[in-house]
Write a protein that holds these residues in place. Sequence first.
Motif, PDB file in Angstrom:
ATOM      1  N   LEU A 216       0.846  -1.210   0.000  1.00  0.00           N
ATOM      2  CA  LEU A 216       0.000   0.000   0.000  1.00  0.00           C
ATOM      3  C   LEU A 216       0.873   1.249   0.000  1.00  0.00           C
ATOM      4  O   LEU A 216       0.651   2.190  -0.766  1.00  0.00           O
ATOM      5  N   ALA A 217       1.871   1.262   0.883  1.00  0.00           N
ATOM      6  CA  ALA A 217       2.761   2.423   0.974  1.00  0.00           C
ATOM      7  C   ALA A 217       3.558   2.601  -0.314  1.00  0.00           C
ATOM      8  O   ALA A 217       3.747   3.717  -0.798  1.00  0.00           O
ATOM      9  N   LYS A 218       3.990   1.476  -0.886  1.00  0.00           N
ATOM     10  CA  LYS A 218       4.786   1.565  -2.125  1.00  0.00           C
ATOM     11  C   LYS A 218       3.968   2.202  -3.234  1.00  0.00           C
ATOM     12  O   LYS A 218       4.455   3.050  -3.975  1.00  0.00           O
ATOM     13  N   GLU A 219       2.714   1.783  -3.356  1.00  0.00           N
ATOM     14  CA  GLU A 219       1.908   2.318  -4.454  1.00  0.00           C
ATOM     15  C   GLU A 219       1.629   3.812  -4.254  1.00  0.00           C
ATOM     16  O   GLU A 219       1.601   4.585  -5.215  1.00  0.00           O
TER      17      GLU A 219
ATOM     18  N   THR B 262       3.495   1.481   6.525  1.00  0.00           N
ATOM     19  CA  THR B 262       2.294   1.278   5.728  1.00  0.00           C
ATOM     20  C   THR B 262       1.557   2.598   5.629  1.00  0.00           C
ATOM     21  O   THR B 262       1.977   3.602   6.217  1.00  0.00           O
ATOM     22  N   ASN B 263       0.469   2.589   4.888  1.00  0.00           N
ATOM     23  CA  ASN B 263      -0.369   3.773   4.819  1.00  0.00           C
ATOM     24  C   ASN B 263      -1.796   3.354   5.128  1.00  0.00           C
ATOM     25  O   ASN B 263      -2.369   2.519   4.420  1.00  0.00           O
ATOM     26  N   THR B 264      -2.360   3.903   6.198  1.00  0.00           N
ATOM     27  CA  THR B 264      -3.668   3.458   6.679  1.00  0.00           C
ATOM     28  C   THR B 264      -4.789   4.426   6.289  1.00  0.00           C
ATOM     29  O   THR B 264      -5.923   4.250   6.727  1.00  0.00           O
TER      30      THR B 264
ATOM     31  N   ALA C  74      -4.954   8.155  -1.514  1.00  0.00           N
ATOM     32  CA  ALA C  74      -5.356   7.016  -0.683  1.00  0.00           C
ATOM     33  C   ALA C  74      -6.824   6.665  -0.917  1.00  0.00           C
ATOM     34  O   ALA C  74      -7.210   5.493  -0.853  1.00  0.00           O
ATOM     35  N   VAL C  75      -7.643   7.683  -1.207  1.00  0.00           N
ATOM     36  CA  VAL C  75      -9.064   7.431  -1.476  1.00  0.00           C
ATOM     37  C   VAL C  75      -9.212   6.673  -2.793  1.00  0.00           C
ATOM     38  O   VAL C  75      -9.961   5.698  -2.877  1.00  0.00           O
ATOM     39  N   VAL C  76      -8.473   7.109  -3.805  1.00  0.00           N
ATOM     40  CA  VAL C  76      -8.523   6.419  -5.109  1.00  0.00           C
ATOM     41  C   VAL C  76      -8.100   4.960  -4.926  1.00  0.00           C
ATOM     42  O   VAL C  76      -8.740   4.030  -5.433  1.00  0.00           O
TER      43      VAL C  76
END
Length: 282
Positions: free
Chosen positions: A88-91, A108-110, A143-145
């Motif tokens: 997730l974070a990488k993208e 990560t990205n939450t 992050a929403v997309v």
Amino acid sequence: MADRRENSPPAAFVTGWPIKHSRSPIIHRHWLKQYGLPGSYDAVAVSEKDFAAFIEGVKNGSLGFSGGNVTIPHKETAFALSDRPDELAKELGAANTLWLQDGQLHGTNTDGYGFAANLDGHHPGWDKVDRAVILGAGGASRAVVQAVRDRGINEIHIVNRTMSRAKELADRFGPKIHAHGLPALEEVMAGAGLFVNTTSLGMDGAESVSFDFSGLKSGGMVTDIVYVPLETPILRQAREQGYPTTDGLGMLLHQAVPGFERWFGRRPVVDSALRQLIIQDI
Ligand code: ATR
């Protein structure tokens, strides 16, 4: 293990520049108290110039932290400096949650999780639509997309004042995503079942906006990631035009859940008491 001071309770941070307006300490301290867990969560102001040294101090254990949250302007650098960013974070190219594990800094990205979990709680079935419209193409929109795409919504339209930014985002997230400039807004809203505002339009003091939601599908849901004020002008207009709305506060609360579980070992529940606590602070 040098990850943190021997036998001391877990300590987590939130860092940004500035950081004093962050509501994360209220959230995490509420949960620590609610569950009677040992541990601490503190805001640490770190400038861009000092951020790499701060992360080094987290990695080598000298600061005594087990991990923490990262906010503006450090999310991209936190990603770049973490040893083990997840997919997730990488993208996204950005991390908002870090933790030490086996001597390595994971990231990560939450934010996308927070967005989706908020809607799951307030409007189950929000993702069972064919077409979604996302207004804005800044950092918050990414992050929403990602979250909307990962729920399998078939057609996703990003609409942005600066078309090139919408295009860049669409290219990054794959073939189902389409980019438009603002003049196309009404056209792409026709038949959509979900509308998300990710821009600062309607935030406290921001210029007034006027939206016509009548092209949305009947029952189409409108949500905003802005939560100050709780009911933004966009949400108010959608409600007055007969559409269900969900405010953005729950995204803030839910994005905190995975980090708390990592650092303190218990998955916390987002409840109305916590929501009220933050509303009192807004
Ligand atoms: P964030 O990280 O909070 O998303 P950002 O990267 O500055 O912040 O992005 C802000 C978003 O709000 C962008 O989509 C921006 O549009 P541009 O890419 O054209 O700048 C949008 N935005 C801000 N003010 C706006 C306005 N007055 N009208 C339309 N869109 C606006």
